[in-house]
Structures are given as structure tokens and as C-alpha cells.
Design a protein around this motif. Sequence first.
Motif, mmCIF file in Angstrom:
data_model
loop_
_atom_site.group_PDB
_atom_site.id
_atom_site.type_symbol
_atom_site.label_atom_id
_atom_site.label_comp_id
_atom_site.label_asym_id
_atom_site.label_seq_id
_atom_site.Cartn_x
_atom_site.Cartn_y
_atom_site.Cartn_z
ATOM 1 N N THR A 75 -4.110 -11.251 -12.733
ATOM 2 C CA THR A 75 -3.595 -12.495 -13.128
ATOM 3 C C THR A 75 -4.597 -12.955 -14.300
ATOM 4 N N PRO A 76 -3.856 -13.278 -15.539
ATOM 5 C CA PRO A 76 -4.897 -13.844 -16.598
ATOM 6 C C PRO A 76 -5.770 -14.801 -16.265
ATOM 7 N N GLY A 77 -7.022 -14.521 -16.706
ATOM 8 C CA GLY A 77 -8.146 -15.467 -16.381
ATOM 9 C C GLY A 77 -9.088 -14.930 -15.335
ATOM 10 N N HIS A 78 -8.449 -13.721 -14.414
ATOM 11 C CA HIS A 78 -9.239 -13.255 -13.492
ATOM 12 C C HIS A 78 -9.391 -11.422 -13.563
ATOM 13 N N GLU A 79 -9.404 -11.275 -14.983
ATOM 14 C CA GLU A 79 -9.675 -9.877 -15.508
ATOM 15 C C GLU A 79 -11.063 -9.361 -14.736
ATOM 16 N N GLY A 80 -12.068 -10.197 -14.683
ATOM 17 C CA GLY A 80 -13.287 -9.600 -14.380
ATOM 18 C C GLY A 80 -13.556 -9.695 -12.971
ATOM 19 N N ALA A 81 -12.648 -10.128 -12.096
ATOM 20 C CA ALA A 81 -12.804 -9.905 -10.559
ATOM 21 C C ALA A 81 -12.900 -8.297 -10.322
ATOM 22 N N GLU A 82 -13.267 -8.061 -8.934
ATOM 23 C CA GLU A 82 -13.537 -6.762 -8.471
ATOM 24 C C GLU A 82 -12.185 -6.288 -8.141
ATOM 25 N N PRO A 83 -11.855 -4.958 -8.168
ATOM 26 C CA PRO A 83 -10.400 -4.468 -8.082
ATOM 27 C C PRO A 83 -10.201 -4.516 -6.399
ATOM 28 N N ILE A 84 -9.091 -4.831 -5.934
ATOM 29 C CA ILE A 84 -8.911 -4.864 -4.617
ATOM 30 C C ILE A 84 -7.672 -3.823 -4.182
ATOM 31 N N VAL A 85 -7.777 -3.259 -3.316
ATOM 32 C CA VAL A 85 -6.664 -2.145 -2.834
ATOM 33 C C VAL A 85 -5.974 -2.616 -1.826
ATOM 34 N N LEU A 86 -4.589 -2.485 -1.701
ATOM 35 C CA LEU A 86 -3.807 -2.719 -0.576
ATOM 36 C C LEU A 86 -3.430 -1.439 0.003
ATOM 37 N N LEU A 87 -3.592 -1.090 1.252
ATOM 38 C CA LEU A 87 -3.422 0.099 1.663
ATOM 39 C C LEU A 87 -2.489 0.245 2.665
ATOM 40 N N ASN A 88 -1.432 1.276 2.645
ATOM 41 C CA ASN A 88 -0.523 1.455 3.758
ATOM 42 C C ASN A 88 -0.258 3.117 3.428
ATOM 43 N N HIS A 89 0.641 3.519 4.651
ATOM 44 C CA HIS A 89 0.990 4.651 4.601
ATOM 45 C C HIS A 89 2.863 4.640 4.433
ATOM 46 N N MET A 90 3.325 5.657 4.073
ATOM 47 C CA MET A 90 4.860 5.752 3.878
ATOM 48 C C MET A 90 5.614 6.307 4.893
ATOM 49 N N ASP A 91 5.145 6.855 5.662
ATOM 50 C CA ASP A 91 5.916 7.919 6.635
ATOM 51 C C ASP A 91 6.029 7.157 8.210
ATOM 52 N N MET A 92 6.632 7.328 8.998
ATOM 53 C CA MET A 92 6.849 6.744 10.083
ATOM 54 C C MET A 92 7.298 7.542 11.415
ATOM 55 N N VAL A 93 6.905 7.251 12.669
ATOM 56 C CA VAL A 93 7.409 7.960 13.791
ATOM 57 C C VAL A 93 8.682 7.963 13.989
ATOM 58 N N CYS A 94 9.720 8.924 13.741
ATOM 59 C CA CYS A 94 11.154 8.659 14.035
ATOM 60 C C CYS A 94 11.468 9.049 15.301
ATOM 61 N N VAL A 95 11.717 8.239 16.271
ATOM 62 C CA VAL A 95 12.051 8.243 17.649
ATOM 63 C C VAL A 95 13.481 7.637 17.922
ATOM 64 N N GLY A 96 14.101 8.602 18.659
ATOM 65 C CA GLY A 96 15.713 8.168 18.869
ATOM 66 C C GLY A 96 16.560 8.665 17.778
ATOM 67 N N MET A 97 15.856 9.818 16.735
ATOM 68 C CA MET A 97 16.789 9.976 15.674
ATOM 69 C C MET A 97 16.900 11.535 15.912
#
Length: 491
Positions: A75-97
Motif C-alpha cells: 500500500t502506498p506509504g508502506h513500501e519499506g515494510a518487511e514482505p509478508i507471505v500468505l501461504l495456502n495449498h490448492m489441492d484438496m482431499v476429494c472424498v465421496g467423488m
Amino acid sequence: MLLYSLIRIFANQSNYQRMITTERVFQIFKELNQIPRPSHHEEQVANYLCQFAERLQLSYKRDDENCVVISKPATPGHEGAEPIVLLNHMDMVCVGMSDPLHTPIKAYVEDGWMKAKGTSLGADNGIGLSMALAVLESNDIVHGPLEVMTTTNEEDGMSGASQLSKDFLRGRKVINLDSEDYDTITTGAAGACLQFHRIPLQRIAADKGCWYAIRLEGGLGGHSGVDINKNRCSAVVAAHRLLREICKEKDVKVASIQIGEANASIASTADVVLCIPDEATAFMKQQEEAMNEWLRKEYGKSDAHMICSINTCEPQETVINSEAFETLMTCLEQIPQGVVKMSEVMKDTVETSNNIGRILTEDDHLFVSTHTRSFIDSEMEKLSRTIANVFATHGASSETIMSAPAWQEDQESDFLRLTSDTFNDILGWRPRMVAMHFVLEAGFFVQHYPGIQMASIGPRIVEPHSTSERIELSTIDDIWRVLIELLSRLS
């Protein structure tokens, strides 16, 4: 009076923003649930993520494992902040399919919970990913430099995280949105070893006899880590017991075995087709009744709907050789199923466990998967070797598909204190900080990126990896509020 009016104005603006953006979280989740995403088949959802980034004119990287990281400037004005990572995974356990690659998820809301009709919901980890994408899309959330990291095959080997290049990420503070305990910051996770075992078999012509189909169904199943100590009936255990009882009295020839739904789940169903030389319908009916009585006695509280049915069926042309079947039965007797040891330092926490996820009859072998977990890496490795040795002793082969290290954060770190303070300030209570008996990708990230810190949070998801999977809607809104405030404070 002026101060009170200003407070009301800002509160209303915040509520309005939260309502609109949370609505977008649900819209994104609905989009994700139209995209097939079982483990090992994440190409389409990876395409979706890349197109999402292109639409927002954000830079991204995609590796050979289809892992995707999308970068968003501060966000403008916050360029000097430490980078933050949002972590997830895209696969799922497909039960009942029956056909996961062509089965969209039909979600519905009931009594404050979102559920799916006849299948797993995909909230693990689809809802966390939807939150991360909503952050990318919003222009109203204050944050420093941001990386949304989405891995592949988290549920069945973690090959995506294990093969990340050393320069794929910049950030060293990670908010993992893959936790399922709403009132908890997950600060550690067990290590895990996924092994595939193969018992050679031969197909031989079936003799004349009476044919029977055994069906075990209705078990709760569940996550083979977090649910392993809940005394749930594994269909592997039930099927083994039933087959042993039948084999005591009859000469049995087995044509096919199919037990379990996913390597990372407690098996909830089993199907066995077998032949007995002489007419045995009355005997098999007695075995059915005895098994159902055992299920009621042993698992009546945890798996009240699990039942056994045995019916006559059409003859099969071939059966597997007796040596292969007996090897399977012997190996199942000699390897542990369930909790192996409780922790001596973490109250009411499983330290080491093993789950037999699936057993399948393939063309030239019987396939068995085992998922071994422990907070002590050496114990995990020791138990995994023991299991492989059991199979090797009987002429079977074993292959390690994934070996993920355990992970433990410093609960006194400034990062975790800030995360806890944010919960307290936004929701009015402090979350627990606990290590969980499931495997997270954090161990690989710690290996790849020295100095990385991680806090794992998320809404309340119940019965993941099962057709009973559901997510409490109010907790999604709460975690969203914590997330956007935490991003602001980190900026």
C-alpha cells in the motif's frame, strides 16, 4: 459527542468494507469449487491463479510443480515494510467423488455452517486461499509488500513445497491460512512419512464356488492426523478382523479388495469380493451379524452409522493367489494402526501415530499406503523403517513418497505475540498456541528459507477429509478481521 460520531462513522465504514470483502471471499470459494483440484491434478486451479494475477496486473511465478506465487506491491506509504507471505495449498482431499476430475462441489448453508452434498467441502484449504486472493483483489486493505504463495500436492506428498527453489520467495514472515482450529495459533506440526507398499500377486482362474460381496460403510473417517486419537473405526481394521474370522472356518479366495478413500484419511469404507468353495450363505449371514455387533460395541459412540453387509454376487473370472492375500493379512497384523505413543511433554497430544489409508487390488500387486506421523523426526523415521521392514520380510516393496520434517516455532517470538495481540484486540480473547498432530508444509519452508517465521491460523473446519466436512461461517468473518488487521500492523 463529536468523538462518538466519528467512532460510529469509522465503525460503519469498517463493517461495510468487511461485509463486501467477506462476500467476495465466498464468491472466490464458489469459483474454486467449480475447478477440479485433487492432489496431483492442480493444473486447472494453477491456471486460475495465474489468470487471477493477470487480471489484476500483478506479477507471478509458476514452477514445474504448478506452485504459484503472486506478488502485490505495498500500500502506498508502506513500501519499506518487511514482505509478508500468505501461504495456502490448492489441492484438496476429494472424498465421496467417484470422478474427482469432473465433480463440482455442491455447497450449501445450514444452521450457520457451510457443508457439501455427499462430498468433502474443500474448505481445507480452499477458504484460506479465497481469503488470500480477496486480499490481492482489495484496494482497501493496508499491507506491506505481499506474496500469496500457493503450493500443490500438500494433501498427498507435499511434493510442491519440498521442491520449491531457494529464490521462489522473498518474505520471511508467513501467515499460513491452513489451520482448522479457530481458537488456536498453530505453532508446530508433526513430521510425516507417506509410504506406498506393493505386495506382488498373481491372477489365477477362479474355481467354482459361492461368491459374496462384503461392504463396510458409514464410518466417520476423518483426518488421519488430528482425528487419529478419537477412537474412530478404520475400515482397514474392521475388514481385517472380519476376513480373519471368515478364514478361520472357510477356504477363502479373494478376487478384489478396495479399502479407504485417501492416503491422508482414516478409511471409512471397504469392499471385498471373495469366493468360498461350498455354499456358505447362512455362515456369512452369521459373520455379518457378528461384525455389526462388534461395531456397535466397539464404536457405537464414535461411528454409530457404520454397518457391514454381506450379499451374494456375480462370479468373477479370476482371484488373487493365496500367498499374496496371506501376506497382506500378516502385514496388517504386524504394523500399528492408530496412536502409537502420546506425548510426555504436550498434554493430551499424540506424539507418534500410523494410519493405513488405502488398500487396493491392482493388476500385479496389492497396494497399501501408510502415513506415519511424529513430533520427533527420529521416531517417525524409526517407525517408517520398521513398517517397510515388515513388508520387505514378506517379499513386498516399499516406496517413500513424502518425508516431511516436524516444525516448531518459538512461541515467545515477537511475530507470534503480535498475532496473539491482534486476536485479543479484534475478537476480545487470546488464542491458544499449540502444536498439532498433522503435517504442515512449514518444515519444508524452514529448510528452504533460513530465518523464516510462521503463524498458522484459520476458521473452524470440522471433519476435514470426509463427507462430513463443514466450516462455521461466523469464524470465517472473525479470521478475516484478524487477518486484515494483522497485515496492517505488520506494515
